[in-house]
Design an enzyme around this catalytic site. Structure first.
Site, PDB file in Angstrom:
ATOM      1  N   ARG A   1       1.539  -0.487  -7.690  1.00 25.20           N
ATOM      2  CA  ARG A   1       1.824   0.012  -6.045  1.00 25.20           C
ATOM      3  C   ARG A   1       0.474  -0.433  -5.075  1.00 25.20           C
ATOM      4  NH1 ARG A   1       3.628   5.221  -3.066  1.00 25.20           N
ATOM      5  NH2 ARG A   1       1.506   6.429  -3.506  1.00 25.20           N
TER       6      ARG A   1
ATOM      7  N   HIS B   1      18.825  -6.192  -1.773  1.00 24.56           N
ATOM      8  CA  HIS B   1      17.024  -5.476  -2.419  1.00 24.56           C
ATOM      9  C   HIS B   1      16.133  -6.619  -2.088  1.00 24.56           C
ATOM     10  CE1 HIS B   1      14.518  -2.232  -1.456  1.00 24.56           C
ATOM     11  NE2 HIS B   1      13.901  -2.517  -2.960  1.00 24.56           N
TER      12      HIS B   1
ATOM     13  N   ASP C   1      14.275  -7.227  -4.594  1.00 24.21           N
ATOM     14  CA  ASP C   1      13.129  -6.366  -4.676  1.00 24.21           C
ATOM     15  C   ASP C   1      11.711  -7.102  -4.380  1.00 24.21           C
ATOM     16  OD1 ASP C   1      12.023  -4.369  -4.027  1.00 24.21           O
ATOM     17  OD2 ASP C   1      12.651  -3.190  -6.584  1.00 24.21           O
TER      18      ASP C   1
ATOM     19  N   HIS D   1      17.968   1.450  -7.597  1.00 24.28           N
ATOM     20  CA  HIS D   1      16.787   1.243  -8.923  1.00 24.28           C
ATOM     21  C   HIS D   1      18.177   2.601  -8.953  1.00 24.28           C
ATOM     22  CE1 HIS D   1      14.187  -0.571  -7.978  1.00 24.28           C
ATOM     23  NE2 HIS D   1      13.264  -0.293  -6.989  1.00 24.28           N
TER      24      HIS D   1
ATOM     25  N   ARG E   1      10.694  10.752  -0.997  1.00 23.38           N
ATOM     26  CA  ARG E   1       8.918  10.487  -0.548  1.00 23.38           C
ATOM     27  C   ARG E   1       8.461  10.777   0.206  1.00 23.38           C
ATOM     28  NH1 ARG E   1       7.039   6.551  -3.332  1.00 23.38           N
ATOM     29  NH2 ARG E   1       8.950   5.609  -4.307  1.00 23.38           N
TER      30      ARG E   1
ATOM     31  N   TYR F   1       9.440  -2.684   5.195  1.00 25.69           N
ATOM     32  CA  TYR F   1       8.527  -1.655   5.880  1.00 25.69           C
ATOM     33  C   TYR F   1       7.474  -1.557   6.614  1.00 25.69           C
ATOM     34  CZ  TYR F   1       7.648  -1.600   0.126  1.00 25.69           C
ATOM     35  OH  TYR F   1       6.658  -2.150  -0.554  1.00 25.69           O
TER      36      TYR F   1
ATOM     37  N   GLN G   1       5.876  -9.123  -0.958  1.00 30.07           N
ATOM     38  CA  GLN G   1       6.083  -8.989  -2.195  1.00 30.07           C
ATOM     39  C   GLN G   1       5.832 -10.336  -2.368  1.00 30.07           C
ATOM     40  OE1 GLN G   1       7.212  -5.234  -3.955  1.00 30.07           O
ATOM     41  NE2 GLN G   1       6.769  -4.265  -2.013  1.00 30.07           N
TER      42      GLN G   1
ATOM     43  N   HIS H   1      11.525  -7.338  -0.638  1.00 30.40           N
ATOM     44  CA  HIS H   1      10.418  -6.789  -0.112  1.00 30.40           C
ATOM     45  C   HIS H   1       9.785  -8.721  -0.162  1.00 30.40           C
ATOM     46  CE1 HIS H   1      11.079  -2.837  -0.774  1.00 30.40           C
ATOM     47  NE2 HIS H   1      11.388  -3.307  -1.973  1.00 30.40           N
TER      48      HIS H   1
ATOM     49  N   HIS I   1      15.472   3.758  -1.507  1.00 34.09           N
ATOM     50  CA  HIS I   1      15.012   3.448  -2.835  1.00 34.09           C
ATOM     51  C   HIS I   1      15.038   5.395  -3.437  1.00 34.09           C
ATOM     52  CE1 HIS I   1      11.959   0.679  -1.206  1.00 34.09           C
ATOM     53  NE2 HIS I   1      12.003  -0.093  -2.356  1.00 34.09           N
TER      54      HIS I   1
ATOM     55  N   HIS J   1      12.795   5.254   3.483  1.00 34.72           N
ATOM     56  CA  HIS J   1      12.028   4.193   2.424  1.00 34.72           C
ATOM     57  C   HIS J   1      12.601   5.707   0.781  1.00 34.72           C
ATOM     58  CE1 HIS J   1       8.937   4.161  -0.827  1.00 34.72           C
ATOM     59  NE2 HIS J   1       9.079   2.666  -0.195  1.00 34.72           N
TER      60      HIS J   1
HETATM   61 ZN   LIG Z   1      12.307  -2.058  -3.135  1.00 35.74          ZN
END
Ligand SMILES: [Zn+2]
Length: 477
Positions: A102, A74, A342, A291, A230, A141, A79, A76, A254, A227
């Site tokens: 976030r 996992h 992550d 997670h 949510r 994403y 980031q 991204h 997630h 994703h």
């Molecule tokens: Zn993530």
């Protein structure tokens, strides 16, 4: 075929001396693991005849142990730009949490051009390789342009990420994210405009096209990644699961990283996230819950019964204040584990392995907790942690890597037995020293698909990749 001759090879949960690992660049696989031959001899008497004839090169690695490469399930990549930039809060803000982090992440996401996405991903993947990570599951994403429009080529940014992985030579599973809502039943917020998926049909056709693009590299493939509960409408979930099953690809999502997500899910559906996923038929051996922090005993049971995978990201979860995983309960229930870097707050798989166990010790006030039932005698921590960091990630990403055996993908790493941190090692303590104490710079050499990408801690693209990354980092300030 090349022969790698280290002092020790890690297989079957222990270090063995006197082995040669034969790897092929053309097939990208481990050809065989055979008794090593005397270093001075011209002819490798220990190797089978067909291998002896094909041997192009013998790589002697005195003072090194060979392990399967780590599988980072996992990530991204973009980031990586956030590292060190979110460790503060305004003095008039009572607290900082996941949600304030976030917002900072969204601001970075809005600032990146396609060239930036490539430069940041390339440096991030290179840092992973140097830390012994040979495969990355990139949960992607960032799809649209800064105004929220589809690029002329809708795969623009995904292609940049694939190109970055290809250039540095890391294996990648591009987990193409489906991101349609800003909360259950809510439109996307303005800061989420670059993530937008407008329909399930569009997502599925984009992902099919991306699969075809990835097929150009033997080290690239795609997976399906709603994703979160949510961000994806409930009635899209069965179609996403069906697409993953039909394509025999990984399905990652997630799940329950924060209590607010659980509350929102309960309010909308009267079900907790894992219960919702079970209801919609998503939970099976191909499913990975990233997670899974805030879950109940019933959700533990559902994940375990399905033989699903839970991807823990302990450095990120620590950084974000997410909470402790119910790791022991999940293990006992039959769930599998993988690990991820992550948010890239740190890229160090030794740290991820160690924190999985240490978080569990802190939670339970016990030692030596994440172990598998073994016959009488010693119950060790390291074999399971090393397995989770390698084969566990491979299972989650549905790849035949993470083990040193004939036929597996030739993704292997060498560690420096003379590293000061490992001083005093013995063949019996070495696995525990690595899993619980080693720093990432213990890794000296890295092969992916049979090709040596890191040699003596150096990667050929290190300097240009670092320069390009630094330029982007300076600009987004
Ligand atoms: Zn993530």
């Amino acid at each position: 075929v090349r022969a790698i001759l280290p002092d020790y090879v890690y297989r079957g949960g222990r270090f063995e001396a006197g082995l040669a690992v034969l790897v092929s660049e053309s097939t990208g696989r481990i050809v065989d693991v055979v008794p090593a031959w005397p270093r001075s001899a011209d002819r490798p008497a220990g190797a089978a005849a067909h291998v002896r004839d094909a041997l192009a090169e013998t790589i002697e690695l005195p003072g090194r142990a060979l392990l399967p490469g780590f599988v980072n399930a996992h990530s991204h990549a973009f980031q990586r730009l956030l590292r060190g930039r979110t460790q503060w809060r305004p003095s008039d803000s009572p607290e900082a949490d996941f949600w304030s982090w976030r917002d900072a992440m969204y601001r970075i996401a809005l600032a990146l051009s396609p060239e930036d996405v490539f430069d940041v991903a390339r440096f991030c993947f290179l840092e992973m390789l140097r830390a012994g990570i040979t495969t990355v599951g990139e949960f992607h994403y960032l799809q649209r342009d800064p105004d929220g429009r589809r690029y002329a080529d809708p795969l623009e940014l995904a292609r940049r990420v694939l190109a970055a992985a290809d250039e540095v030579g890391i294996r990648i599973v591009l987990l193409n994210a489906c991101y349609a809502a800003g909360g259950i039943g809510q439109p996307l917020g303005p800061l989420q405009r670059r993530f937008a998926t407008s329909s399930l049909a569009e997502y599925l056709s984009d992902t099919t096209a991306l699969g075809a693009a990835a097929a150009g590299s033997p080290r690239a493939s795609v997976g399906i990644a709603p994703h979160s509960v949510r961000a994806v409408p409930r009635d899209w979930l069965p179609g996403l699961h069906e697409a993953a099953t039909r394509g025999d690809v990984a399905l990652h999502m997630h799940v329950s990283e924060q209590p607010a997500e659980v509350d929102e899910c309960l309010a909308a559906y009267r079900l907790r996230p894992v219960e919702l996923l079970a209801d919609e038929g998503l939970l099976d051996a191909g499913f990975t819950a990233v997670h899974a922090t805030h879950i109940t005993p019933n959700e533990v049971r559902l994940l375990g019964q399905a033989g699903a995978c839970v991807c823990a990201c302990p450095t990120t979860e620590s950084d974000l204040g997410d909470g402790f995983l119910l790791a022991g309960e999940l293990l006992q229930a039959g769930a599998h584990f993988a690990l991820g870097t992550d948010s890239q707050t740190l890229i160090d798989f030794f740290a991820e392995m160690r924190l999985l166990e240490y978080h569990e010790r802190l939670r339970r006030l016990r030692r030596v907790v994440l172990t598998r039932a073994e016959p009488a005698g010693r119950i060790e921590v390291a074999p399971l942690l090393l397995e989770i960091g390698t084969a566990g990630g491979a299972r989650s990403l549905r790849l035949d890597t993470g083990r040193i055996e004939a036929g597996a993908l030739a993704d292997v790493i060498a560690v420096d037995l003379a590293h000061p941190t490992l001083a005093g090692w013995t063949p019996h303590s070495l696995a525990a020293m690595l899993a619980l104490c080693a720093p990432s710079d213990a890794v000296t050499d890295v092969w992916v698909h049979g090709v040596r990408r890191v040699a003596g801690r150096e990667h050929s693209l290190q300097e240009p990749a670092a320069r390009a990354f630094a330029r982007v980092a300076a600009r987004v300030g």
